[in-house]
Scaffold this motif. Structure first.
Motif: not given
Length: 227
Positions: A97-111
């Motif tokens: 379930f957590e693996e499937e959700c990994s495509g629905k959540t995210g983070e940002f990297y600036k640079g």
């Protein structure tokens, strides 16, 4: 039993022990009351649930789940049978379930990522900058580059070929999605699948897996609806 509803927690979820003789509608109210009493402890939790003490029909199990999820913040992932393999099955289901959700959540990297730098993410990532040759981004989810992708991008690092890589300028040395590897058409390597792209085009594009190959296509509304 002294209480009509007893909650017993384990590492991955809750075992619900129910009175076998109480009227089901009354029991449903008791279940909701017990979960509301524990709302502070379970708030926002993702868990599996199992039932003991009473034989339930599938409809009754679904009604219990609906009552809990509609009236509390608890997210019931699955219902498990009560047997010796419960804990192992629960672990596998929650990890999936957590693996499937990994495509629905995210983070940002600036640079900008320069040669030799590696960005490794547990979820999808949006890079606000360029990925230069020799730099690498690895994600269990999707990768979106708001800049030029000229290095290496590895999406779906948990084996998920339904993920994608998108960039404003797509000119990668290599893209990997799940277990499918593609290299730039002018940088072939023996035994590797080529990215299906005729030339570098400075426009937003997305790389996806189709028929065992990685294809790079212009981003359109219709394409986005299908990924």
């Amino acid at each position: 039993m002294s209480k009509p509803v007893v909650l017993k927690s384990n590492k991955y979820g809750i075992n619900l022990i129910l009175d076998k003789d109480m009227d089901f509608e009354e029991l449903l109210g008791c279940i909701l009351e017990r979960f509301k009493e524990s709302e502070g402890f379970f708030k926002g939790a993702k868990m599996a649930i199992s039932f003991d003490g009473r034989k339930l029909t599938q409809e009754e199990e679904f009604r219990i789940i609906d009552t809990i999820t509609d009236n509390t913040s608890v997210n019931i992932i699955c219902i498990l049978d009560n047997d010796a393999l419960r804990e192992e099955l629960t672990r596998q289901k929650i990890e999936r379930f957590e693996e499937e959700c990994s495509g629905k959540t995210g983070e940002f990297y600036k640079g900008t990522l320069r040669s030799g730098q590696v960005l490794d993410c547990e979820s999808s990532v949006v890079v606000l900058g360029d990925i230069n040759p020799g730099a690498k981004v690895i994600s269990k989810g999707n990768i979106v580059v708001l800049g030029a992708l000229k290095g290496i991008a590895y999406a779906g690092a948990n084996g998920n070929e339904q993920t994608f890589v998108a960039a404003l300028e797509m000119d990668p040395i290599q893209i990997k999605i799940g277990e499918i590897i593609g290299r730039s058409a002018d940088k072939p390597a023996a035994g590797k699948k080529r990215i299906r792209k005729a030339k570098v085009v400075v426009e937003p594009q997305v790389a996806i897996v189709k028929d065992g190959n990685i294809y790079i296509e212009p981003i359109t509304k219709g394409l986005l609806n299908n990924i």
